[in-house]
Design a protein around this motif. Structure first.
Motif, short mmCIF file in Angstrom:
data_model
loop_
_atom_site.label_atom_id
_atom_site.label_comp_id
_atom_site.label_asym_id
_atom_site.label_seq_id
_atom_site.Cartn_x
_atom_site.Cartn_y
_atom_site.Cartn_z
N GLU A 52 0.81 -1.22 0.00
CA GLU A 52 0.00 0.00 0.00
C GLU A 52 0.85 1.27 0.00
OE1 GLU A 52 -2.66 -0.58 3.34
OE2 GLU A 52 -4.14 -1.45 1.97
N ASN A 75 4.01 -0.88 4.10
CA ASN A 75 2.70 -1.21 4.64
C ASN A 75 2.02 -2.11 3.63
OD1 ASN A 75 3.18 0.38 6.85
ND2 ASN A 75 2.10 2.15 6.03
N GLN A 77 -1.15 -4.89 2.80
CA GLN A 77 -2.43 -5.53 3.10
C GLN A 77 -2.27 -7.02 2.80
OE1 GLN A 77 -6.26 -3.84 1.64
NE2 GLN A 77 -6.34 -5.76 0.52
N ASP A 79 -4.33 -10.64 2.68
CA ASP A 79 -5.65 -11.27 2.65
C ASP A 79 -5.50 -12.77 2.71
OD1 ASP A 79 -7.91 -9.20 1.94
OD2 ASP A 79 -6.14 -8.62 0.79
N ARG A 84 -8.59 -10.20 6.63
CA ARG A 84 -7.71 -9.19 6.04
C ARG A 84 -7.05 -8.41 7.17
NH1 ARG A 84 -10.37 -5.38 1.84
NH2 ARG A 84 -9.48 -6.93 0.45
N GLU A 85 -5.77 -8.08 6.96
CA GLU A 85 -5.07 -7.20 7.89
C GLU A 85 -4.04 -6.39 7.11
OE1 GLU A 85 -1.46 -9.13 10.14
OE2 GLU A 85 -3.14 -10.55 10.20
N THR A 86 -3.67 -5.26 7.67
CA THR A 86 -2.61 -4.45 7.09
C THR A 86 -1.52 -4.29 8.14
OG1 THR A 86 -4.19 -3.28 5.69
CG2 THR A 86 -2.06 -2.21 6.04
#
Length: 130
Positions: A52, A75, A77, A79, A84-86
């Motif tokens: 990102e 950073n 993301q 999935d 989902r996490e960043t």
């Protein structure tokens, strides 16, 4: 009648939860092993990774001498199956999530003293996801 509902409710819940096996990525993802730019998802084993933003690029420029190698932090993301996490991933440092490891293994171009890298110039590669 209530007994039947009490028996069926957990089964219906389990069926609906097991149906959530599709990652949440909306855009088409690049094939595993590809280098991708900002906001371009890539398949990494059972995961999808989408860089990102570069939050830090303090790597020693390739045309300089440094006393510290510096680091690249992106950073990303991530999935997986229904989640989902960043998180910030540091180049070369494995990150574990949901029982799976993922590593940012490449960040190009190398940093230089005579030019500034624009966000659109970066390409990232990830490994793991198994």
């Amino acid at each position: 009648m209530n007994n039947k509902l009490a028996i069926l409710a957990p089964l219906l819940l389990a069926a609906s939860v097991s149906a959530c096996v599709t990652p949440l990525v909306q855009a088409p993802a690049a094939p595993e092993g590809s280098s991708v730019g900002i906001n371009q998802p890539v398949v990494v084993g059972r995961l999808y990774a989408t860089p990102e933003a570069v939050s830090e690029d303090s790597r020693c420029p390739e045309n300089a001498l440094c006393i510290w190698a510096g680091q690249l932090i992106v950073n990303t993301q991530i999935d997986g199956s229904g989640w989902r996490e960043t998180t910030p991933l540091t180049l070369g440092v494995p990150y574990s999530t949901h029982g799976t490891s993922i590593t940012l293994v490449s960040g190009l171009p190398e940093k230089r003293t005579d030019q500034e890298t624009q966000p659109s110039d970066y390409r990232f590669a990830y490994q793991g996801g198994r």
